[in-house]
Design an enzyme around this catalytic site. Structure first.
Site: not given
Length: 175
Positions: A25, A37, A113
């Site tokens: 991530h 994010h 992301c």
């Protein structure tokens, strides 16, 4: 000394790579121990990877770095600094903060992301994870295709050899 959400040397505009089980991530450090994010409903929990892959909408969120990292490992990873000139840190942070709360189209393959944070830092959205997966899938597909073709050739050779043996037996009987 190992990086922790409480002890790190990230600067505003730095990319944070977080090592989740099965994927990474990505978040953007904005200062004050906060990150921005792109999240999906699957970014945590037991079905995280599958839900993330199936998601089509992401939400831009701002959290304390410790909330996003949790118990996972992370590192500062400005991975494309050698390829692109990073935008001004103030501009990166301003643009990231302006997006907080917005929903954006999400695709694990074309805008995830990592695309989100690299787009903010460099003005060029890229995902190394997607490129790596595409390479692995491409090589795997070539190997599979080769196996199918090679297997077909072996089968043809075996059939030709059997036919050749049958044909010679058949010719001997006729004589």
């Amino acid at each position: 000394m190992a990086l922790t959400p409480y002890n790190h040397n990230a600067q505003p505009g730095d990319l944070i790579e977080i090592f989740r089980p099965g994927y990474q991530h990505w978040a953007l450090y904005i200062g004050g121990n906060e990150v921005v994010h792109l999240t999906t409903s699957g970014d945590s929990g037991s079905f995280g990877v599958m839900m993330t892959v199936l998601s089509t909408v992401g939400t831009v969120e701002c959290h304390k770095i410790r909330e996003v990292v949790g118990n996972d490992r992370f590192k500062i990873n400005n991975l494309l600094d050698h390829r692109y000139k990073p935008r001004d840190r103030g501009v990166i942070v301003r643009d990231a903060c302006e997006l907080v709360g917005r929903e954006l189209p999400y695709s694990a393959a074309t805008f995830n992301c990592e695309h989100f944070v690299t787009g903010l830092r460099y003005g060029e959205p890229e995902s190394r994870q997607v490129q790596t997966a595409a390479t692995i899938l491409g090589v795997g597909a070539l190997v599979a295709l080769g196996a199918v073709l090679f297997g077909g050739l072996l089968k043809d050779d075996e059939e030709d050899q059997r036919e050749g043996r049958r044909g010679s037996r058949h010719r001997r009987r006729q004589q």
